[in-house]
Design a protein around this motif. Structure first.
Motif, PDB file in Angstrom:
ATOM      1  N   TYR A 180       3.064   8.824   8.967  1.00 12.05           N
ATOM      2  CA  TYR A 180       3.464   7.439   8.849  1.00 12.05           C
ATOM      3  C   TYR A 180       3.570   6.998   7.332  1.00 12.05           C
ATOM      4  O   TYR A 180       2.851   6.573   6.709  1.00 12.05           O
ATOM      5  CB  TYR A 180       2.369   6.804   9.421  1.00 12.05           C
ATOM      6  CG  TYR A 180       2.246   6.393  10.753  1.00 12.05           C
ATOM      7  CD1 TYR A 180       2.968   6.096  11.516  1.00 12.05           C
ATOM      8  CD2 TYR A 180       1.266   7.438  11.473  1.00 12.05           C
ATOM      9  CE1 TYR A 180       2.906   6.318  13.241  1.00 12.05           C
ATOM     10  CE2 TYR A 180       1.010   7.694  12.663  1.00 12.05           C
ATOM     11  CZ  TYR A 180       1.734   6.958  13.711  1.00 12.05           C
ATOM     12  OH  TYR A 180       1.735   7.116  15.069  1.00 12.05           O
ATOM     13  N   PRO A 181       5.188   7.505   6.743  1.00 15.64           N
ATOM     14  CA  PRO A 181       5.247   7.458   5.511  1.00 15.64           C
ATOM     15  C   PRO A 181       5.319   5.867   5.202  1.00 15.64           C
ATOM     16  O   PRO A 181       4.907   5.730   4.021  1.00 15.64           O
ATOM     17  CB  PRO A 181       6.828   7.847   5.351  1.00 15.64           C
ATOM     18  CG  PRO A 181       7.395   7.995   6.761  1.00 15.64           C
ATOM     19  CD  PRO A 181       6.008   8.003   7.595  1.00 15.64           C
ATOM     20  N   ARG A 182       5.606   4.937   6.070  1.00 14.84           N
ATOM     21  CA  ARG A 182       5.520   3.655   5.572  1.00 14.84           C
ATOM     22  C   ARG A 182       4.111   3.199   5.116  1.00 14.84           C
ATOM     23  O   ARG A 182       4.264   2.397   4.138  1.00 14.84           O
ATOM     24  CB  ARG A 182       5.939   2.779   6.609  1.00 14.84           C
ATOM     25  CG  ARG A 182       7.577   2.867   6.929  1.00 14.84           C
ATOM     26  CD  ARG A 182       7.823   1.661   8.028  1.00 14.84           C
ATOM     27  NE  ARG A 182       9.074   2.086   8.460  1.00 14.84           N
ATOM     28  CZ  ARG A 182       9.499   1.357   9.800  1.00 14.84           C
ATOM     29  NH1 ARG A 182       8.586   0.430  10.369  1.00 14.84           N
ATOM     30  NH2 ARG A 182      10.691   1.485  10.174  1.00 14.84           N
ATOM     31  N   LEU A 183       3.148   3.622   5.765  1.00 17.73           N
ATOM     32  CA  LEU A 183       1.846   3.239   5.349  1.00 17.73           C
ATOM     33  C   LEU A 183       1.514   3.916   4.357  1.00 17.73           C
ATOM     34  O   LEU A 183       0.696   3.307   3.143  1.00 17.73           O
ATOM     35  CB  LEU A 183       0.831   3.900   6.548  1.00 17.73           C
ATOM     36  CG  LEU A 183       0.833   2.996   7.873  1.00 17.73           C
ATOM     37  CD1 LEU A 183      -0.173   3.937   8.717  1.00 17.73           C
ATOM     38  CD2 LEU A 183       0.368   1.599   7.795  1.00 17.73           C
ATOM     39  N   LEU A 184       2.132   4.964   3.909  1.00 18.54           N
ATOM     40  CA  LEU A 184       1.458   5.764   2.435  1.00 18.54           C
ATOM     41  C   LEU A 184       2.285   4.762   1.485  1.00 18.54           C
ATOM     42  O   LEU A 184       1.841   4.746   0.303  1.00 18.54           O
ATOM     43  CB  LEU A 184       2.093   7.119   2.380  1.00 18.54           C
ATOM     44  CG  LEU A 184       1.808   7.903   1.411  1.00 18.54           C
ATOM     45  CD1 LEU A 184       0.213   8.079   1.350  1.00 18.54           C
ATOM     46  CD2 LEU A 184       2.364   9.461   1.500  1.00 18.54           C
ATOM     47  N   ALA A 185       3.457   4.406   1.740  1.00 21.57           N
ATOM     48  CA  ALA A 185       4.136   3.485   0.767  1.00 21.57           C
ATOM     49  C   ALA A 185       3.436   2.073   0.489  1.00 21.57           C
ATOM     50  O   ALA A 185       3.582   1.648  -0.730  1.00 21.57           O
ATOM     51  CB  ALA A 185       5.686   3.262   1.167  1.00 21.57           C
ATOM     52  N   LYS A 186       2.656   1.856   1.270  1.00 22.62           N
ATOM     53  CA  LYS A 186       2.101   0.251   1.357  1.00 22.62           C
ATOM     54  C   LYS A 186       1.180   0.617   0.376  1.00 22.62           C
ATOM     55  O   LYS A 186       0.519  -0.376  -0.359  1.00 22.62           O
ATOM     56  CB  LYS A 186       1.674  -0.314   2.751  1.00 22.62           C
ATOM     57  CG  LYS A 186       2.629  -1.026   3.307  1.00 22.62           C
ATOM     58  CD  LYS A 186       1.997  -1.299   4.753  1.00 22.62           C
ATOM     59  CE  LYS A 186       3.172  -2.085   5.383  1.00 22.62           C
ATOM     60  NZ  LYS A 186       2.563  -2.622   6.833  1.00 22.62           N
ATOM     61  N   ASN A 187       0.272   1.638   0.246  1.00 18.86           N
ATOM     62  CA  ASN A 187      -0.880   2.020  -0.344  1.00 18.86           C
ATOM     63  C   ASN A 187      -0.791   1.827  -2.036  1.00 18.86           C
ATOM     64  O   ASN A 187       0.184   2.285  -2.582  1.00 18.86           O
ATOM     65  CB  ASN A 187      -1.610   3.396   0.055  1.00 18.86           C
ATOM     66  CG  ASN A 187      -2.525   2.948   1.427  1.00 18.86           C
ATOM     67  OD1 ASN A 187      -2.683   1.961   1.653  1.00 18.86           O
ATOM     68  ND2 ASN A 187      -2.662   4.147   1.951  1.00 18.86           N
TER      69      ASN A 187
END
Length: 192
Positions: A185-192
């Protein structure tokens, strides 16, 4: 004897069974009809109040009150996950192929399941009234042979119901860490 009268239309799905000269009738109620009946029973004082780790729920008995608590907990987790992840980490709710394991939420890409465990239940194999069994003991066993092939390698997070009610941010952070660690889930990594 106290009677409970609630104005509900008589559904056509009413069933009747004749046993030993007695006529037994019952109707499977919808969720809305159940809520109407239980609200009316609660108003009249027919339900008992049970407290589970500081969370009060009403029911005709402890087991049913615990079931209502678990359903309310699932709804709360659903709202938390939807608010936190939105469309960045899609999940299944109570996936049918994993229903025998008691998985409440499943992330297909990460092969991650979330099981919400409930209050301790009465162990029918004990002689005393102590509540000692987890509500989902089957999660301790190996069921890989019965898990569908496309869901093998499943890891399960067991979260107790009281964590959802008393520390919801910790629950969401735990799930988020596991999803980010999966790398799916790259979108979650971008949110962090």
């Amino acid at each position: 004897m106290v009677s409970l009268r609630v104005a509900l239309p008589i559904p056509t799905s009413a069933r009747t069974v004749h046993l030993g000269g007695h006529k037994i009738c019952w109707v499977d109620l919808t969720v809305e009809e159940c809520k109407t009946v239980y609200d009316a029973a609660k108003e009249r004082g027919l339900l008992l109040r049970y407290e589970f780790s500081g969370i009060a729920f009403y029911g005709p008995n402890r087991t049913y009150a615990a079931d209502l608590l678990l359903e309310a907990t699932r709804q709360k987790v659903f709202r938390l996950l939807r608010r936190e992840f939105g469309s960045s980490a899609r999940f299944w709710i109570r996936p049918t192929p994993l229903s025998f394991l008691g998985i409440d939420f499943y992330w297909r890409k990460a092969r991650l399941g979330l099981a919400i465990t409930g209050p301790l239940i009465d162990d029918l194999y004990r002689g005393d009234p102590r509540r000692t069994r987890d509500s989902k003991p089957e999660l301790e066993r190996e069921f890989d042979c019965r898990i569908p092939v496309n869901m093998r390698g499943l890891s399960i997070i067991k979260i107790p119901y009281y964590s959802v009610w008393h520390r919801p941010s910790e629950v969401v952070n735990c799930i988020k860490k596991r999803l980010v660690a999966s790398g799916q889930y790259p979108r979650l990594l971008a949110k962090n």
